[in-house]
Scaffold this motif. Structure first.
Motif, short mmCIF file in Angstrom:
data_model
loop_
_atom_site.label_atom_id
_atom_site.label_comp_id
_atom_site.label_asym_id
_atom_site.label_seq_id
_atom_site.Cartn_x
_atom_site.Cartn_y
_atom_site.Cartn_z
N MET A 62 0.97 -1.09 0.10
CA MET A 62 -0.03 0.06 0.04
C MET A 62 0.93 1.25 0.01
N LEU A 63 1.67 1.16 0.86
CA LEU A 63 2.66 2.57 0.97
C LEU A 63 3.66 2.43 -0.56
N ASP A 64 4.01 1.68 -1.01
CA ASP A 64 4.52 1.65 -2.16
C ASP A 64 3.36 2.26 -3.50
N LYS A 65 2.29 2.16 -3.36
CA LYS A 65 1.64 2.68 -4.44
C LYS A 65 1.00 4.08 -3.90
N VAL A 66 1.32 4.47 -2.73
CA VAL A 66 1.07 5.82 -2.41
C VAL A 66 2.16 6.64 -2.73
N LEU A 67 3.35 5.96 -2.49
CA LEU A 67 4.60 6.83 -2.88
C LEU A 67 4.77 7.01 -4.37
N HIS A 68 4.08 5.88 -5.17
CA HIS A 68 4.25 6.06 -6.56
C HIS A 68 3.40 6.97 -6.85
N ILE A 69 2.15 7.27 -6.27
CA ILE A 69 1.19 8.23 -6.85
C ILE A 69 1.60 9.59 -6.40
N ILE A 70 2.47 9.77 -5.31
CA ILE A 70 2.91 10.89 -5.14
C ILE A 70 3.90 11.47 -6.07
N ALA A 71 4.84 10.70 -6.47
CA ALA A 71 5.71 10.83 -7.66
C ALA A 71 5.29 11.35 -8.75
N LEU A 72 4.30 10.60 -9.17
CA LEU A 72 3.47 10.64 -10.34
C LEU A 72 2.79 12.14 -10.39
N PHE A 73 2.42 12.62 -9.04
CA PHE A 73 1.70 13.74 -8.76
C PHE A 73 2.67 15.17 -8.95
#
Length: 119
Positions: free
Chosen positions: A1-12
Motif C-alpha cells: 500500500m505504501l509503495d502505491k502511495v509513494l508512486h502516486i505522489i511521485a506521479l503527482f
C-alpha cells in the motif's frame, strides 16, 4: 500500500500541474495533507463518493501520462545511476578521490542528489 502511495505522489510531483484544479486540490488534500475522503468532501462541498471518483480519475490520468512519457521512470533510473557512480567513486583510493577534477565531479553529483531530494 505504501509503495502505491509513494508512486502516486511521485506521479503527482511530475504531472500534477496537468490535472484539473479540483483533481489537483483533491490529490493534495488526500495524499499530501492526509485528509480523509469525508474531510475533503466537506471542504469541497461534494459527496464522499464524488471525492473518491475524482481521486480515482486523477490517479488514472497520472498513470496514463507516465505510461506515455515515462518521466518518473527515467528520473528514478537517473538517480540510481548517479548513486551508483557516487558509490564507485567512494571506493577509489584517497589519492585519486582528491584529484581536483574528480573532486569537482563529486560535488556536482552531490548537487544532483540534493536537488532530487527537493523534487
Amino acid at each position: 500500500m505504501l509503495d502505491k502511495v509513494l508512486h502516486i505522489i511521485a506521479l503527482f510531483d511530475f504531472y500534477g500541474a496537468l490535472l484539473t484544479d479540483k483533481q489537483r486540490l483533491s490529490m493534495e488534500m488526500h495524499y499530501l495533507n492526509d485528509l480523509s475522503l469525508a474531510e475533503i468532501a466537506d471542504e469541497l462541498g461534494v459527496t464522499r463518493q464524488a471525492v473518491h471518483d475524482i481521486l480515482k480519475r486523477a490517479e488514472q490520468v497520472l498513470i496514463d501520462y507516465e505510461d506515455k512519457l515515462k518521466f518518473v521512470e527515467r528520473h528514478q533510473r537517473e538517480q540510481q545511476a548517479i548513486q551508483h557512480i557516487y558509490q564507485l567513486i567512494g571506493e577509489l583510493p584517497d589519492e585519486i578521490r582528491q584529484l581536483p577534477k574528480l573532486h569537482l565531479a563529486v560535488q556536482e553529483l552531490n548537487c544532483l542528489l540534493d536537488y532530487s531530494k527537493e523534487v
